[in-house]
Scaffold this motif. Structure first.
Motif, short mmCIF file in Angstrom:
data_model
loop_
_atom_site.label_atom_id
_atom_site.label_comp_id
_atom_site.label_asym_id
_atom_site.label_seq_id
_atom_site.Cartn_x
_atom_site.Cartn_y
_atom_site.Cartn_z
N THR A 7 0.83 -1.20 0.00
CA THR A 7 0.00 0.00 0.00
C THR A 7 0.86 1.26 0.00
OG1 THR A 7 -0.14 -0.08 2.42
CG2 THR A 7 -1.95 -1.09 1.19
N VAL A 8 0.24 2.38 -0.31
CA VAL A 8 0.92 3.66 -0.28
C VAL A 8 0.00 4.68 0.37
CG1 VAL A 8 0.12 4.30 -2.61
CG2 VAL A 8 2.12 5.44 -1.63
N VAL A 9 0.60 5.56 1.17
CA VAL A 9 -0.13 6.68 1.76
C VAL A 9 0.40 7.96 1.14
CG1 VAL A 9 -0.61 7.98 3.87
CG2 VAL A 9 -0.46 5.48 3.96
N VAL A 10 -0.52 8.79 0.66
CA VAL A 10 -0.15 10.08 0.11
C VAL A 10 -0.47 11.15 1.14
CG1 VAL A 10 -0.40 11.70 -1.80
CG2 VAL A 10 -0.69 9.24 -2.20
N GLY A 11 0.55 11.75 1.69
CA GLY A 11 0.39 12.75 2.74
C GLY A 11 1.30 12.48 3.90
N GLY A 12 2.04 13.50 4.33
CA GLY A 12 3.02 13.31 5.40
C GLY A 12 2.71 14.05 6.68
N GLY A 13 1.45 14.45 6.86
CA GLY A 13 1.04 15.06 8.12
C GLY A 13 0.71 14.00 9.15
N ASN A 14 0.11 14.43 10.24
CA ASN A 14 -0.22 13.48 11.32
C ASN A 14 -1.10 12.34 10.83
OD1 ASN A 14 1.25 14.90 13.18
ND2 ASN A 14 -0.49 15.89 14.15
N THR A 15 -2.13 12.69 10.07
CA THR A 15 -3.05 11.65 9.60
C THR A 15 -2.35 10.66 8.68
OG1 THR A 15 -4.94 13.16 9.78
CG2 THR A 15 -5.21 11.22 8.37
N GLY A 16 -1.55 11.18 7.74
CA GLY A 16 -0.85 10.31 6.81
C GLY A 16 0.10 9.36 7.50
N VAL A 17 0.86 9.88 8.45
CA VAL A 17 1.83 9.04 9.15
C VAL A 17 1.11 8.03 10.05
CG1 VAL A 17 3.67 9.07 10.88
CG2 VAL A 17 3.68 10.73 9.01
N GLU A 18 0.05 8.46 10.71
CA GLU A 18 -0.74 7.52 11.51
C GLU A 18 -1.32 6.42 10.63
OE1 GLU A 18 -3.56 10.11 13.30
OE2 GLU A 18 -2.30 10.56 15.04
N ASP A 19 -1.79 6.79 9.44
CA ASP A 19 -2.32 5.80 8.50
C ASP A 19 -1.24 4.79 8.11
OD1 ASP A 19 -4.74 7.07 8.60
OD2 ASP A 19 -4.67 7.88 6.58
N ALA A 20 -0.04 5.29 7.83
CA ALA A 20 1.05 4.41 7.42
C ALA A 20 1.43 3.44 8.54
CB ALA A 20 2.26 5.24 6.99
N ILE A 21 1.45 3.93 9.77
CA ILE A 21 1.77 3.07 10.93
C ILE A 21 0.72 1.98 11.05
CG2 ILE A 21 1.94 3.02 13.45
CD1 ILE A 21 3.09 5.92 13.23
N LEU A 22 -0.55 2.34 10.85
CA LEU A 22 -1.62 1.34 10.91
C LEU A 22 -1.48 0.32 9.78
CD1 LEU A 22 -4.41 0.30 11.90
CD2 LEU A 22 -5.44 1.97 10.37
N LEU A 23 -1.25 0.81 8.56
CA LEU A 23 -1.16 -0.09 7.40
C LEU A 23 0.03 -1.03 7.50
CD1 LEU A 23 -2.07 2.50 4.63
CD2 LEU A 23 -3.44 0.52 5.29
N ALA A 24 1.07 -0.61 8.20
CA ALA A 24 2.27 -1.45 8.34
C ALA A 24 1.96 -2.75 9.08
CB ALA A 24 3.37 -0.68 9.06
N LYS A 25 0.83 -2.79 9.80
CA LYS A 25 0.43 -4.01 10.48
C LYS A 25 -0.14 -5.04 9.50
CE LYS A 25 -0.87 -1.45 14.68
NZ LYS A 25 -1.99 -1.11 15.60
N PHE A 26 -0.62 -4.55 8.35
CA PHE A 26 -1.27 -5.43 7.38
C PHE A 26 -0.44 -5.65 6.12
CE2 PHE A 26 -4.61 -2.94 9.58
CZ PHE A 26 -5.26 -3.97 10.24
N SER A 27 0.28 -4.63 5.69
CA SER A 27 0.95 -4.67 4.39
C SER A 27 2.41 -5.07 4.52
CB SER A 27 0.88 -3.29 3.72
OG SER A 27 -0.46 -2.89 3.51
N PRO A 28 2.88 -5.93 3.61
CA PRO A 28 4.31 -6.26 3.64
C PRO A 28 5.19 -5.06 3.33
CG PRO A 28 3.21 -7.21 1.72
CD PRO A 28 2.14 -6.68 2.60
N LYS A 29 4.65 -4.11 2.53
CA LYS A 29 5.39 -2.90 2.19
C LYS A 29 4.44 -1.71 2.16
CE LYS A 29 9.23 -0.82 0.82
NZ LYS A 29 10.51 -0.87 1.57
N VAL A 30 4.83 -0.64 2.86
CA VAL A 30 4.05 0.59 2.87
C VAL A 30 4.95 1.74 2.43
CG1 VAL A 30 2.69 2.22 4.25
CG2 VAL A 30 2.62 -0.23 4.78
N TYR A 31 4.48 2.48 1.46
CA TYR A 31 5.19 3.68 1.00
C TYR A 31 4.46 4.92 1.50
CZ TYR A 31 7.23 0.36 -2.35
OH TYR A 31 7.85 -0.71 -2.93
N VAL A 32 5.22 5.95 1.81
CA VAL A 32 4.64 7.25 2.16
C VAL A 32 5.16 8.28 1.17
CG1 VAL A 32 4.44 9.07 3.91
CG2 VAL A 32 4.48 6.66 4.60
#
Length: 303
Positions: free
Chosen positions: A143-168
């Motif tokens: 997965t990929v998260v577009v956005g580097g604010g609080n919400t984007g980074v929180e989303d990436a931390i959450l997705l890292a529990k499910f996805s083998p690779k997460v891009y921000v």
């Protein structure tokens, strides 16, 4: 003369209608488009208690049917003006003018889009605006998260529990999230951050198959192999109607206390338009219930 006018027939407005109907309040609800709000644009809802794996539009219809049982159905009229200066609140639509003793503002908010090719076509087909809602559907998928604010980074931390690779992807030279969130993000082995990069296109026909990005400094382009794109570039509250009428914060959200009371007596803010930490279906419906309870008390105390 009504006891209550509800503006907006999303989950907050629907919950308010149910509670108002059960309380035998003389209430009406307006919706300028179609009932359900943002939930109608969500393919699957898996975190609403008691209703597992329901399609978003189906959940909206269930809420509408529930409100109808108590005699309240959305009236399809666009509210174009409100007057909250007097004890009796006035609401003007594109067809009529209505009066009520209390007013519930539930116009919602709209996710900001990237405006890139492929985004609209693949919305709900791999493009999401809510990692909390949809993250678990991408278990085992990049997965990929577009956005580097609080919400984007929180989303990436959450997705890292499910996805083998997460891009921000962040279009600024650095992330803007709080340092404690960045520290957590950078401690994760399966997360890779691209700052100063721009999204050019979301790839795929029937579902997301990748995302094309460009380095803003060098112009170099590359494609990331992902099946989920989470856009976290903020929301726009639909608060134009109430600017100068009730107190709003610097981002346009209506300020309201834990009882959903605004700075104007008899006027309440519910759902995504309210200034709060978490915007989910469950918090929207909670707002609707809380506001009706507070409004009922207000009506009794202000005959």
């Amino acid at each position: 003369m009504y006891d209550m006018i509800i503006i907006g027939a999303g989950p907050a407005g629907m919950a308010a209608a149910i509670y108002a109907g059960r309380a035998k309040l003389n209430a009406i609800m307006f919706e300028k488009e179609f009932p359900g709000g943002q939930v109608t644009k969500t393919y699957e809802v898996a975190n609403y208690p008691g209703i597992a794996d329901v399609i978003g539009p189906d959940l909206a219809l269930k809420m509408q049917a529930h409100a109808k049982e108590y005699g309240i159905e959305p009236i399809v009229e666009e509210v174009i003006e409100i007057d909250v200066n007097d004890k009796i609140k006035k609401v003007k639509t594109n067809k009529n003018t209505y009066e009520a003793r209390t007013l519930l503002l539930g116009m919602g908010a709209t996710w900001r889009e990237l405006g890139v090719p492929g985004e609209k076509k693949l919305k709900a087909r791999g493009v999401s605006y809510c990692a909390t809602c949809d993250g678990a559907f991408f278990n085992g998928k990049n997965t990929v998260v577009v956005g580097g604010g609080n919400t984007g980074v929180e989303d990436a931390i959450l997705l890292a529990k499910f996805s083998p690779k997460v891009y921000v992807i962040q279009d600024l030279p650095q992330l803007t999230a709080q340092k404690i969130l960045q520290d957590t993000l950078f401690s994760l082995d399966n997360v890779e951050v691209f700052t100063n990069h721009q999204v050019l296109e979301i790839l795929g026909e029937d579902s997301v198959q990748g995302i094309k990005i460009k380095n803003k400094e060098t112009g170099e382009q590359r494609v990331l192999d992902v099946e989920g794109v989470f856009v976290a570039v903020g929301m726009t509250p639909n608060s134009e109607l109430v600017k100068g009428k009730v107190e709003i914060n610097e981002w346009g959200y209506i300020k309201a206390n834990e009882n959903c009371e605004t700075n104007i007596p008899g006027v309440y803010a519910i759902g995504d338009i309210r200034d709060k930490k978490l915007r989910q279906i469950i918090t929207a419906t909670a707002d609707g219930a809380i506001a009706v309870s507070a409004a009922e008390k207000y009506i009794l105390e202000n005959p």
